[in-house]
Design an enzyme around this catalytic site. Structure first.
Site, short mmCIF file in Angstrom:
data_model
loop_
_atom_site.label_atom_id
_atom_site.label_comp_id
_atom_site.label_asym_id
_atom_site.label_seq_id
_atom_site.Cartn_x
_atom_site.Cartn_y
_atom_site.Cartn_z
N ASP A 34 0.85 -0.76 0.03
CA ASP A 34 0.05 0.02 0.20
C ASP A 34 0.70 1.56 -0.28
O ASP A 34 1.61 1.36 1.04
CB ASP A 34 -0.76 0.35 1.06
CG ASP A 34 -2.37 -0.40 0.52
OD1 ASP A 34 -2.50 -1.39 -0.31
OD2 ASP A 34 -2.84 0.87 0.53
N THR A 35 0.74 2.39 -0.02
CA THR A 35 1.61 2.95 -0.99
C THR A 35 1.36 4.72 -1.00
O THR A 35 0.10 4.23 -0.86
CB THR A 35 1.79 2.14 -2.33
OG1 THR A 35 2.81 1.62 -2.35
CG2 THR A 35 2.89 3.47 -3.01
#
Length: 564
Positions: free
Chosen positions: A371-372
């Site tokens: 997730d970023t």
């Protein structure tokens, strides 16, 4: 869900779309943001405002990007933080050139493939001590800042330090992800104490403080990158990892250095699209665009059967090569130029038929002799930054060193635990990376800084944004708001890889017609509705004619584009 029910569901309008907008931009949830001096677009409005304040104080686009990234590490720990890695593409107005930085860390020097084999581990687990690699974020901040920064690092970190001490209200989507992470990660020492209140994640609107992170950022602001990679912080990380069955050491941190890299590009209908080379996956986006360039999308409508079919088939081909050829170039000879060559794309394009391919082999491109969260910023002098940063799976490994206020990443999960693969595990090696920033130039001038975070969705999202703008004539906000496609099920370059044998599946957001769904099913595609895996988009474009910045932000997230 039955096919009929799915088809009916997909006829609903895109949840946030305004089909009756008088502007005629049916997919846009709101207007583009337009400003003459500077622009910041991030996935959290308070982080956007911090970046904007830095620009107003005379900071560069890079200064604003670092300040906003630091804020996101506090405010969106579900996606990033100083325990993770960072990649960036910077347009420098002075030299009129793009610069790339690979800020990814390497695996521990004392952890070997033989260890995994002796323990009977066939896949690196997603959490705990084993997937932890050196965090490259802080090094990247300082390397980029040394080259493109104007204001002192202390000033850039000060707003986040203040929010960490005084508290900030947690936004809706971040609260949702945070609550999902707590049951999974609370078993790891330090996580519950530093990222919950008595085992409970903060709710939407609740003020959250992180005084430990404030202390860590203060130390970094005073002592520079070495305050993180050497001395007390590095020692704390090393001692914690050793005490909890890990291998990452203070020596691994002290040895870390990121790398300046040359961005790679392909020309798509007169626009040069730029990505960073592996160990990231940006080349897959360029390969997809090369394949799709062979079709005339002026005659293929957006959302049609042909549009979705060609997109999915091009993705399968590019991802088959991604599984075979993408890894740390220091450990494998990668055919990068061959992968993005136009004649190689033409050869691969011949494999696309009128029906869905169930399995796809990697090609044989000619060898070279090489997730970023996502945010983007632009300043009054014409500099632009495209930056992506991540802990990998949401809040990372769960490993949370005491008193530091951040979680270590689990990017090492991406290695393959079998010898002979380009991405096979080795000590001191960078794993395959999913996070990729992007940039587009036209005629040697900056046109667009953008990204779409979200695992394997990222190259697919990049391609869709480029096509929406260039092929389908959408504006910057509409290009991000239009319903997205995600093909899932391709062979992966990771430990959990299994070869695609069933064609995978196409996930479609609401907004595609039942005629399109039926046509795809008739071509042999499996079509499903999936809630949420479509990534997070931010973008800034330069309007050369009017000399203004245009900003857009992801409607599926909490963020904001703002300018002045």
């Amino acid at each position: 869900m039955s096919r009929l029910a799915l088809a009916l569901l997909l006829t609903l309008p895109l949840a946030a779309a305004a089909a009756d907008r008088v502007t005629g931009k049916a997919f846009a949830t709101r207007s583009e943001v337009i400003a003459p001096h500077g622009m910041v677009a991030t996935s959290q409005p308070l982080a956007t405002q911090i970046g904007l304040d830095i620009l107003k104080q005379g900071g560069s686009a890079l200064d604003a990007a670092v300040a906003a990234n630091a804020a996101l590490g506090l405010m969106e720990p579900t996606g990033n933080g100083i325990g993770g890695d960072l990649f960036a593409i910077v347009w420098d107005a002075k030299t009129r050139k793009l610069y790339g930085y690979n800020g990814s860390g390497r695996s521990p020097a004392t952890l070997t493939l033989e260890y995994f084999q002796q323990q009977g581990i066939t896949d690196i687990p997603p959490t705990g001590p084993l997937p932890v690699s050196v965090p490259g974020c802080v090094d990247a901040w300082f390397a980029l800042h040394d080259k493109f920064g104007r204001l002192p690092m202390k000033k850039l970190l000060a707003p986040t330090i203040a929010y960490a001490r005084d508290g900030f209200p947690v936004s809706e989507l971040i609260a949702w992800y945070w609550q999902r992470s707590v049951p999974r990660l609370s078993k790891y020492p330090g996580f519950k104490e530093q990222f919950t209140r008595d085992g409970v994640a903060p709710a939407k609107g609740e003020r959250w403080r992180n005084p430990y992170l404030a202390d860590t950022l203060e130390a970094i602001g005073k002592g520079g990158r070495d305050a993180f990679y050497k001395g007390r912080i590095a020692g704390t990380i090393g001692d914690y990892m050793k005490a909890n069955g890990g291998f990452l050491s203070a020596a691994d941190l002290a040895a870390h250095r990121g790398e300046w890299v040359e961005p790679l590009s392909t020309n798509y209908r007169g626009y040069d699209v730029w990505e960073l080379p592996p160990n990231g996956q940006g080349v897959a986006a360029l390969a997809m665009l090369n394949i799709l360039e062979g079709y005339d999308f002026s005659k293929i409508p957006f959302g049609s059967v042909e549009h979705v079919h060609l997109f999915a088939e091009a993705k399968k081909l590019a991802f088959a090569d991604r599984a075979q050829h993408f890894a740390d170039p220091a450990f494998a000879k990668l055919p990068l130029k061959g992968l993005i060559a136009k004649d190689y794309a033409a050869e691969r394009r011949k494999l696309i038929g009128d029906t869905a391919a169930k399995s796809v082999d990697a090609g044989h491109p000619p060898l070279d002799e090489g997730d970023t969260i996502y945010l983007t910023t632009a300043d009054k002098d014409g500099n632009m930054v495209s930056l992506i940063q991540s802990n990998y799976r949401g809040m990372g490994s769960g490993m949370t060193p005491p008193g530091l206020g951040f979680i270590l990443q689990d990017r090492g999960e991406m290695f393959v635990l079998k010898p002979g693969n380009a991405n096979s595990y080795a000590p001191g090696k960078r794993p395959f990376h999913t996070i990729i920033p992007a940039f587009v130039t036209k005629g040697g001038k900056p046109w667009l800084s953008f990204g779409v975070m979200g695992g394997a969705m990222q190259p697919q999202g990049h391609v869709q944004i480029v096509m929406n703008l260039i092929d389908f004539g959408m504006n910057l906000q509409e290009a991000g708001d239009a319903p997205r496609i995600q093909h899932d099920g391709s062979t992966e370059p990771t430990g959990q890889a299994t070869a695609m044998s069933d064609g995978g599946e196409i996930n479609l957001e609401t907004g595609y017609s039942w005629e399109t769904v039926r046509g795809l099913l008739q071509k042999g595609h499996k079509v499903t509705y999936a809630d949420g895996p479509y990534g997070g988009y931010q973008a800034i474009a330069w309007d050369e004619k009017n000399q203004v910045w245009i900003g857009a932000s992801e409607s599926r997230k909490d963020g904001q584009a703002a300018g002045y």
